[in-house]
Motif scaffolding. Structure first.
Motif, PDB file in Angstrom:
ATOM      1  N   ASP A 133       7.926 -23.724  10.005  1.00 44.40           N
ATOM      2  CA  ASP A 133       7.745 -22.979  11.248  1.00 44.40           C
ATOM      3  C   ASP A 133       9.089 -22.944  11.956  1.00 44.40           C
ATOM      4  O   ASP A 133       9.540 -23.953  12.494  1.00 44.40           O
ATOM      5  CB  ASP A 133       6.683 -23.666  12.109  1.00 44.40           C
ATOM      6  CG  ASP A 133       6.423 -22.927  13.415  1.00 44.40           C
ATOM      7  OD1 ASP A 133       7.032 -21.858  13.631  1.00 44.40           O
ATOM      8  OD2 ASP A 133       5.619 -23.428  14.215  1.00 44.40           O
ATOM      9  N   LEU A 134       9.749 -21.798  11.907  1.00 38.85           N
ATOM     10  CA  LEU A 134      11.074 -21.644  12.478  1.00 38.85           C
ATOM     11  C   LEU A 134      10.974 -20.777  13.728  1.00 38.85           C
ATOM     12  O   LEU A 134      10.697 -19.584  13.647  1.00 38.85           O
ATOM     13  CB  LEU A 134      11.999 -21.009  11.441  1.00 38.85           C
ATOM     14  CG  LEU A 134      13.466 -20.856  11.781  1.00 38.85           C
ATOM     15  CD1 LEU A 134      14.101 -22.216  12.064  1.00 38.85           C
ATOM     16  CD2 LEU A 134      14.189 -20.165  10.638  1.00 38.85           C
ATOM     17  N   ASP A 135      11.179 -21.378  14.889  1.00 40.03           N
ATOM     18  CA  ASP A 135      11.127 -20.667  16.168  1.00 40.03           C
ATOM     19  C   ASP A 135      12.438 -19.911  16.352  1.00 40.03           C
ATOM     20  O   ASP A 135      13.505 -20.519  16.475  1.00 40.03           O
ATOM     21  CB  ASP A 135      10.905 -21.663  17.296  1.00 40.03           C
ATOM     22  CG  ASP A 135      10.665 -20.990  18.639  1.00 40.03           C
ATOM     23  OD1 ASP A 135      11.006 -19.794  18.789  1.00 40.03           O
ATOM     24  OD2 ASP A 135      10.142 -21.664  19.536  1.00 40.03           O
ATOM     25  N   LEU A 136      12.365 -18.590  16.374  1.00 39.95           N
ATOM     26  CA  LEU A 136      13.567 -17.750  16.441  1.00 39.95           C
ATOM     27  C   LEU A 136      13.828 -17.173  17.831  1.00 39.95           C
ATOM     28  O   LEU A 136      14.847 -16.524  18.038  1.00 39.95           O
ATOM     29  CB  LEU A 136      13.438 -16.606  15.432  1.00 39.95           C
ATOM     30  CG  LEU A 136      13.383 -17.005  13.965  1.00 39.95           C
ATOM     31  CD1 LEU A 136      12.979 -15.826  13.098  1.00 39.95           C
ATOM     32  CD2 LEU A 136      14.717 -17.579  13.520  1.00 39.95           C
ATOM     33  N   ARG A 137      12.931 -17.401  18.770  1.00 35.70           N
ATOM     34  CA  ARG A 137      13.025 -16.737  20.077  1.00 35.70           C
ATOM     35  C   ARG A 137      14.397 -16.869  20.736  1.00 35.70           C
ATOM     36  O   ARG A 137      14.931 -15.877  21.234  1.00 35.70           O
ATOM     37  CB  ARG A 137      11.953 -17.256  21.028  1.00 35.70           C
ATOM     38  CG  ARG A 137      10.568 -16.770  20.650  1.00 35.70           C
ATOM     39  CD  ARG A 137       9.547 -17.385  21.535  1.00 35.70           C
ATOM     40  NE  ARG A 137       9.406 -18.795  21.129  1.00 35.70           N
ATOM     41  CZ  ARG A 137       8.434 -19.577  21.533  1.00 35.70           C
ATOM     42  NH1 ARG A 137       7.534 -19.142  22.364  1.00 35.70           N
ATOM     43  NH2 ARG A 137       8.356 -20.814  21.097  1.00 35.70           N
ATOM     44  N   ASP A 138      14.942 -18.054  20.780  1.00 35.87           N
ATOM     45  CA  ASP A 138      16.229 -18.266  21.450  1.00 35.87           C
ATOM     46  C   ASP A 138      17.414 -18.082  20.519  1.00 35.87           C
ATOM     47  O   ASP A 138      18.560 -18.280  20.928  1.00 35.87           O
ATOM     48  CB  ASP A 138      16.270 -19.680  22.048  1.00 35.87           C
ATOM     49  CG  ASP A 138      15.258 -19.868  23.152  1.00 35.87           C
ATOM     50  OD1 ASP A 138      14.904 -18.877  23.822  1.00 35.87           O
ATOM     51  OD2 ASP A 138      14.807 -21.009  23.341  1.00 35.87           O
ATOM     52  N   ARG A 139      17.161 -17.675  19.287  1.00 43.82           N
ATOM     53  CA  ARG A 139      18.231 -17.627  18.295  1.00 43.82           C
ATOM     54  C   ARG A 139      18.565 -16.210  17.820  1.00 43.82           C
ATOM     55  O   ARG A 139      19.600 -15.992  17.211  1.00 43.82           O
ATOM     56  CB  ARG A 139      17.839 -18.501  17.104  1.00 43.82           C
ATOM     57  CG  ARG A 139      17.523 -19.945  17.560  1.00 43.82           C
ATOM     58  CD  ARG A 139      17.229 -20.869  16.438  1.00 43.82           C
ATOM     59  NE  ARG A 139      18.299 -20.989  15.491  1.00 43.82           N
ATOM     60  CZ  ARG A 139      19.448 -21.645  15.700  1.00 43.82           C
ATOM     61  NH1 ARG A 139      19.675 -22.216  16.847  1.00 43.82           N
ATOM     62  NH2 ARG A 139      20.359 -21.705  14.755  1.00 43.82           N
ATOM     63  N   LEU A 140      17.703 -15.253  18.133  1.00 44.91           N
ATOM     64  CA  LEU A 140      17.915 -13.915  17.582  1.00 44.91           C
ATOM     65  C   LEU A 140      19.173 -13.234  18.102  1.00 44.91           C
ATOM     66  O   LEU A 140      19.811 -12.485  17.371  1.00 44.91           O
ATOM     67  CB  LEU A 140      16.691 -13.033  17.854  1.00 44.91           C
ATOM     68  CG  LEU A 140      15.460 -13.412  17.042  1.00 44.91           C
ATOM     69  CD1 LEU A 140      14.262 -12.578  17.475  1.00 44.91           C
ATOM     70  CD2 LEU A 140      15.721 -13.251  15.556  1.00 44.91           C
ATOM     71  N   ARG A 141      19.546 -13.495  19.310  1.00 53.46           N
ATOM     72  CA  ARG A 141      20.724 -12.818  19.872  1.00 53.46           C
ATOM     73  C   ARG A 141      22.040 -13.546  19.563  1.00 53.46           C
ATOM     74  O   ARG A 141      23.090 -13.188  20.080  1.00 53.46           O
ATOM     75  CB  ARG A 141      20.544 -12.614  21.365  1.00 53.46           C
ATOM     76  CG  ARG A 141      19.408 -11.648  21.676  1.00 53.46           C
ATOM     77  CD  ARG A 141      19.372 -11.253  23.125  1.00 53.46           C
ATOM     78  NE  ARG A 141      18.157 -10.558  23.476  1.00 53.46           N
ATOM     79  CZ  ARG A 141      18.004  -9.242  23.442  1.00 53.46           C
ATOM     80  NH1 ARG A 141      18.994  -8.480  23.061  1.00 53.46           N
ATOM     81  NH2 ARG A 141      16.858  -8.698  23.794  1.00 53.46           N
ATOM     82  N   LEU A 142      21.994 -14.541  18.689  1.00 52.51           N
ATOM     83  CA  LEU A 142      23.217 -15.255  18.296  1.00 52.51           C
ATOM     84  C   LEU A 142      24.110 -14.396  17.408  1.00 52.51           C
ATOM     85  O   LEU A 142      25.295 -14.671  17.266  1.00 52.51           O
ATOM     86  CB  LEU A 142      22.876 -16.563  17.576  1.00 52.51           C
ATOM     87  CG  LEU A 142      22.180 -17.634  18.419  1.00 52.51           C
ATOM     88  CD1 LEU A 142      21.836 -18.845  17.547  1.00 52.51           C
ATOM     89  CD2 LEU A 142      23.041 -18.046  19.604  1.00 52.51           C
ATOM     90  N   SER A 143      23.552 -13.385  16.776  1.00 51.45           N
ATOM     91  CA  SER A 143      24.330 -12.460  15.952  1.00 51.45           C
ATOM     92  C   SER A 143      23.834 -11.048  16.217  1.00 51.45           C
ATOM     93  O   SER A 143      22.771 -10.855  16.799  1.00 51.45           O
ATOM     94  CB  SER A 143      24.233 -12.827  14.473  1.00 51.45           C
ATOM     95  OG  SER A 143      22.900 -12.780  14.047  1.00 51.45           O
ATOM     96  N   SER A 144      24.592 -10.064  15.776  1.00 53.99           N
ATOM     97  CA  SER A 144      24.294  -8.696  16.201  1.00 53.99           C
ATOM     98  C   SER A 144      23.387  -7.889  15.283  1.00 53.99           C
ATOM     99  O   SER A 144      22.662  -7.034  15.757  1.00 53.99           O
ATOM    100  CB  SER A 144      25.593  -7.923  16.419  1.00 53.99           C
ATOM    101  OG  SER A 144      26.306  -7.825  15.210  1.00 53.99           O
ATOM    102  N   ARG A 145      23.392  -8.131  13.986  1.00 56.35           N
ATOM    103  CA  ARG A 145      22.614  -7.283  13.082  1.00 56.35           C
ATOM    104  C   ARG A 145      21.548  -8.044  12.302  1.00 56.35           C
ATOM    105  O   ARG A 145      20.528  -7.481  11.942  1.00 56.35           O
ATOM    106  CB  ARG A 145      23.540  -6.559  12.103  1.00 56.35           C
ATOM    107  CG  ARG A 145      24.501  -5.609  12.821  1.00 56.35           C
ATOM    108  CD  ARG A 145      25.411  -4.894  11.885  1.00 56.35           C
ATOM    109  NE  ARG A 145      24.767  -4.055  10.913  1.00 56.35           N
ATOM    110  CZ  ARG A 145      24.298  -2.821  11.142  1.00 56.35           C
ATOM    111  NH1 ARG A 145      24.393  -2.298  12.335  1.00 56.35           N
ATOM    112  NH2 ARG A 145      23.755  -2.129  10.183  1.00 56.35           N
ATOM    113  N   ALA A 146      21.825  -9.289  12.022  1.00 58.06           N
ATOM    114  CA  ALA A 146      20.906 -10.103  11.223  1.00 58.06           C
ATOM    115  C   ALA A 146      20.760 -11.465  11.905  1.00 58.06           C
ATOM    116  O   ALA A 146      21.579 -11.825  12.745  1.00 58.06           O
ATOM    117  CB  ALA A 146      21.457 -10.289   9.813  1.00 58.06           C
ATOM    118  N   VAL A 147      19.721 -12.184  11.526  1.00 58.21           N
ATOM    119  CA  VAL A 147      19.613 -13.551  12.025  1.00 58.21           C
ATOM    120  C   VAL A 147      20.868 -14.297  11.588  1.00 58.21           C
ATOM    121  O   VAL A 147      21.544 -13.893  10.643  1.00 58.21           O
ATOM    122  CB  VAL A 147      18.340 -14.264  11.509  1.00 58.21           C
ATOM    123  CG1 VAL A 147      17.088 -13.569  12.016  1.00 58.21           C
ATOM    124  CG2 VAL A 147      18.329 -14.395  10.008  1.00 58.21           C
TER     125      VAL A 147
END
Length: 160
Positions: A133-147
Motif C-alpha cells: 500500500d503506497l500512499d502517493l498523495r503527497d508524492r505525485l508533485r515531486l516530479s513533472s511527468r511520472a511518479v
C-alpha cells in the motif's frame, strides 16, 4: 543490434529474444501509446496526474527504450490525487475516453479504468495498492511527468 544477436545472459537470453522478435516488436503500437501518454500529460498538466508503470519507466529511464531492455507497452497507467480525480474524469471524457462501468462506479474512490480507440488507461487514485500500500498523495508533485523513480521502483518490485 538485433535481439537475437545480443549476448546478454548467454544462450537463454538469445532464445527469449528470438521468441520476442518472432512475436513482433510492437513498435507502431508503442509509438502510438507513447504519443497518447504525452497528449494525456499535456491535457492533465494542471492536475497531479503522473505516469506510473511501463510508460513511467519509458519516461524516466532512457536505457529502457532500446535493446536489450526495451519491451512492448500495452496500456497507460496514471496516478492522481483524489482531489484532482473529478477534473481528470472531465478531461478524459473531453478527450474521448469512456469510463469502464460498473467498475468505475464501484471502485472510483481508489481506481478508475478508461478506454479510447483500443487504448486502456488505468488510474490509481491517491494510493497504489497491490501487494503493498503506497500512499502517493503527497508524492505525485515531486516530479513533472511520472511518479518519482523511488516510488516507481517500489511499484515494480512488488509485482515482479
Amino acid at each position: 543490434m538485433s535481439p537475437s544477436s545480443t549476448t546478454f545472459c548467454g544462450d537463454r537470453f538469445s532464445m527469449f529474444a528470438e521468441v520476442a522478435t518472432r512475436m513482433g516488436t510492437g513498435e507502431r503500437d508503442d509509438a502510438a501509446l507513447i504519443a497518447e501518454a504525452d497528449r494525456l500529460l499535456e491535457a492533465l498538466h494542471a492536475t497531479s496526474a503522473r505516469l506510473l508503470g511501463g510508460m513511467a519507466v519509458w519516461q524516466l529511464c532512457p536505457s529502457a527504450r532500446s535493446e536489450p531492455l526495451s519491451r512492448t507497452y500495452h496500456d497507460i497507467d496514471l496516478a492522481v490525487t483524489g482531489g484532482d480525480a473529478p477534473a481528470l474524469r472531465r478531461i478524459l471524457t473531453d478527450l474521448g475516453y469512456t469510463g469502464q462501468e460498473p467498475f468505475n462506479a464501484m471502485q472510483g474512490a481508489s481506481r478508475l479504468i478508461y478506454r479510447r480507440n483500443g487504448i486502456k488507461l488505468d488510474v490509481f487514485v491517491d494510493r497504489f495498492e497491490m501487494c503493498l500500500d503506497l500512499d502517493l498523495r503527497d508524492r505525485l508533485r515531486l516530479s513533472s511527468r511520472a511518479v518519482n523513480a523511488t516510488d516507481l521502483l517500489l511499484t515494480k518490485w512488488q509485482i515482479a
